[in-house]
Structures are given as C-alpha cells and as structure tokens.
Motif scaffolding. Structure first.
Motif, PDB file in Angstrom:
ATOM      1  N   LYS A 114       0.809  -1.223   0.000  1.00 11.47           N
ATOM      2  CA  LYS A 114       0.000   0.000   0.000  1.00 11.47           C
ATOM      3  C   LYS A 114       0.839   1.268   0.000  1.00 11.47           C
ATOM      4  CE  LYS A 114      -3.645  -2.555   0.177  1.00 11.47           C
ATOM      5  NZ  LYS A 114      -4.435  -2.771  -1.053  1.00 11.47           N
ATOM      6  N   PHE A 115       2.121   1.154   0.358  1.00 11.17           N
ATOM      7  CA  PHE A 115       2.958   2.354   0.424  1.00 11.17           C
ATOM      8  C   PHE A 115       3.460   2.793  -0.947  1.00 11.17           C
ATOM      9  CE2 PHE A 115       5.619  -1.364   1.159  1.00 11.17           C
ATOM     10  CZ  PHE A 115       6.633  -1.191   0.233  1.00 11.17           C
ATOM     11  N   LEU A 116       3.302   1.944  -1.972  1.00 14.08           N
ATOM     12  CA  LEU A 116       3.733   2.317  -3.316  1.00 14.08           C
ATOM     13  C   LEU A 116       2.789   3.363  -3.909  1.00 14.08           C
ATOM     14  CD1 LEU A 116       4.731  -1.087  -4.935  1.00 14.08           C
ATOM     15  CD2 LEU A 116       6.261   0.708  -4.123  1.00 14.08           C
ATOM     16  N   SER A 117       3.356   4.281  -4.683  1.00 15.35           N
ATOM     17  CA  SER A 117       2.541   5.290  -5.348  1.00 15.35           C
ATOM     18  C   SER A 117       1.805   4.673  -6.534  1.00 15.35           C
ATOM     19  CB  SER A 117       3.421   6.446  -5.829  1.00 15.35           C
ATOM     20  OG  SER A 117       4.270   6.021  -6.878  1.00 15.35           O
ATOM     21  N   ALA A 118       0.860   5.411  -7.094  1.00 12.46           N
ATOM     22  CA  ALA A 118       0.072   4.913  -8.226  1.00 12.46           C
ATOM     23  C   ALA A 118       0.941   4.693  -9.458  1.00 12.46           C
ATOM     24  CB  ALA A 118      -1.057   5.897  -8.552  1.00 12.46           C
ATOM     25  N   ARG A 119       2.049   5.404  -9.542  1.00 11.49           N
ATOM     26  CA  ARG A 119       2.943   5.268 -10.697  1.00 11.49           C
ATOM     27  C   ARG A 119       3.969   4.148 -10.522  1.00 11.49           C
ATOM     28  NH1 ARG A 119       3.447   9.408 -14.506  1.00 11.49           N
ATOM     29  NH2 ARG A 119       1.970  11.110 -14.227  1.00 11.49           N
ATOM     30  N   TYR A 155      11.534  -3.144 -10.035  1.00 13.56           N
ATOM     31  CA  TYR A 155      10.729  -1.972  -9.648  1.00 13.56           C
ATOM     32  C   TYR A 155      10.556  -1.084 -10.868  1.00 13.56           C
ATOM     33  CZ  TYR A 155       9.615   2.632  -7.757  1.00 13.56           C
ATOM     34  OH  TYR A 155       9.029   3.851  -7.525  1.00 13.56           O
ATOM     35  N   GLU A 156       9.323  -0.657 -11.131  1.00 16.64           N
ATOM     36  CA  GLU A 156       9.040   0.209 -12.276  1.00 16.64           C
ATOM     37  C   GLU A 156       8.360   1.495 -11.819  1.00 16.64           C
ATOM     38  OE1 GLU A 156       6.970  -1.503 -15.523  1.00 16.64           O
ATOM     39  OE2 GLU A 156       8.314  -3.224 -15.702  1.00 16.64           O
ATOM     40  N   TYR A 157       8.741   2.588 -12.476  1.00 15.26           N
ATOM     41  CA  TYR A 157       8.095   3.884 -12.219  1.00 15.26           C
ATOM     42  C   TYR A 157       7.632   4.463 -13.550  1.00 15.26           C
ATOM     43  CZ  TYR A 157       7.211   8.611 -10.607  1.00 15.26           C
ATOM     44  OH  TYR A 157       6.604   9.814 -10.310  1.00 15.26           O
ATOM     45  N   ALA A 158       6.334   4.710 -13.670  1.00 15.01           N
ATOM     46  CA  ALA A 158       5.744   5.169 -14.930  1.00 15.01           C
ATOM     47  C   ALA A 158       6.004   6.654 -15.151  1.00 15.01           C
ATOM     48  CB  ALA A 158       4.248   4.889 -14.922  1.00 15.01           C
ATOM     49  N   LEU A 159       6.659   6.958 -16.270  1.00 16.19           N
ATOM     50  CA  LEU A 159       6.825   8.345 -16.683  1.00 16.19           C
ATOM     51  C   LEU A 159       5.621   8.817 -17.484  1.00 16.19           C
ATOM     52  CD1 LEU A 159      10.555   8.278 -17.856  1.00 16.19           C
ATOM     53  CD2 LEU A 159       9.652   8.988 -15.631  1.00 16.19           C
TER      54      LEU A 159
END
Length: 213
Positions: A114-119, A155-159
C-alpha cells in the motif's frame, strides 16, 4: 428551436462517446512490454583456482526483456542477459562472456504494498533457462552450457502511459556439474551462479493496455 435541439443532442452524444471512451481506456490493462537495461554483474560460486580471481563487480550487464501479461497481476517474460567479467589483474588475466536466456513467470505484488505510489509497481519473476559461458583469449575452447534458475525483483516507475523506468535485481543459480573443466589443466572457464543488477527503460507495445495513469 429545432436547430438548438439538434445541437444539444449532438453535444450529449459527443459527451457520451467521450466519457465511454475515457472509461474504457482507464479499465484497459497492458499486455506486451519491451524492456532494455544496462548494469553490472558479479560471478559467484565458480570453481576457480587461486590464480584465477574474478572482479566482484563487472561491466557490462545488458538486459533485454519481453513481458506478456495474461492478467493484471500475472504474466510471463522472456529474459535475456549478456554479461562480461574479467580478472582482478593480480595474476593471470582473462575475460569471459556469460549469456543467459530464461522464460519466467511474472507476478505483480504492487496491490499488496500500500505504500507504493500509483505510478510505481513491483514485479517478482522466476523461471528456468540456459546459460552459455564463453572465455576469451587463450581459454576460448573452454565453453560451457548449462541449465539455470533465475529469480528477480523489478521496480518500475511510470513516466507516462507507455514509458517507464525500471531497476531489476537478478540472481541466477547454476545447475552445472562441478567437473565440467579442470582449472589446473584446462585453464579458466565458469559454471557458477551470477548476480545482475540493471536499470533501464520499459515501453508498452500493446496500445497501452495495463498501463496506469
């Protein structure tokens, strides 16, 4: 009045189509994604004589991946890694190319964190494959091919809806036999485990199904 009524109908129809299209796009989930990364590697567990010492951290580790998601949280991945490592230079010098190809299951654990951001998203991947070890120079005849099992966490972060940055940590366990070569008589080769760490870019190829806003 009639013209105004027609214009109002057209406006309502346009709003309905726009809203429906937006809602449908939001519910779509990604299917196919390409990953390209660059990083470092570290060979482990090799049967190396004292005069053959490999560096702990080596460049490069090149990653190519193609991921297909059957469901939002479940998919499969073709994972290809090319690695090169070399000696510490204190005694005998050597270089070696190590390539692995794995077919892995992928599980997205993001919903449980739950601590991960939506991106952000966190993927665990695991699967069997084949490793090919190819020494260079005077030891080039000491090639080795063996089965492996790779486990990784990405780990992925959406740009944007299509493009993400990712980092991937992999441990590849070797199932090679220990008597594949004799370092005292045959010289250097490698049939051990490998750690690879890479960062790169992930691009959706499927019309951005499964992408987050």
């Amino acid at each position: 009045m009639k013209k105004k009524l027609i214009s109002k109908k057209h406006f309502l129809l346009l709003m309905f189509i726009t809203t429906f299209n937006f809602a449908f796009t939001q519910s779509e989930t990604e299917v196919l994604r390409l990953q390209v990364g660059l990083g470092v590697n570290s060979p482990l567990g090799a049967d190396i004589a004292p005069q053959f010492d490999a560096k702990i951290v080596n460049l490069p580790s090149v990653q190519f991946g193609l991921r297909y998601m059957f469901k939002r949280n479940l998919g499969a991945k073709l994972d290809i890694h090319y690695n090169r490592f070399s000696s510490t230079g204190t005694d005998r010098t050597f270089k070696l190319n190590y390539t692995r190809v794995n077919l892995e299951g992928v599980y997205n654990v993001s919903d449980k964190l739950k601590f991960l951001s939506a991106r952000s998203s966190l993927m665990v991947h695991l699967g069997p494959g084949i490793s090919v070890s190819k020494p260079l120079g005077i030891y080039s005849a000491n090639n080795a091919t063996f089965l492996n099992l790779n486990v990784g966490v990405a780990y992925e972060y959406a740009l944007s809806k299509r493009v993400s940055l990712f980092s991937d940590f992999n441990y590849t366990h070797s199932f090679a036999t220990k008597d594949a070569y004799d370092v005292l008589t045959d010289g250097y080769s490698f049939n051990g485990a490998m750690i690879q760490v890479s960062i790169g870019v992930s691009v959706a190829l499927s019309g951005c199904k499964y992408c987050e806003e």
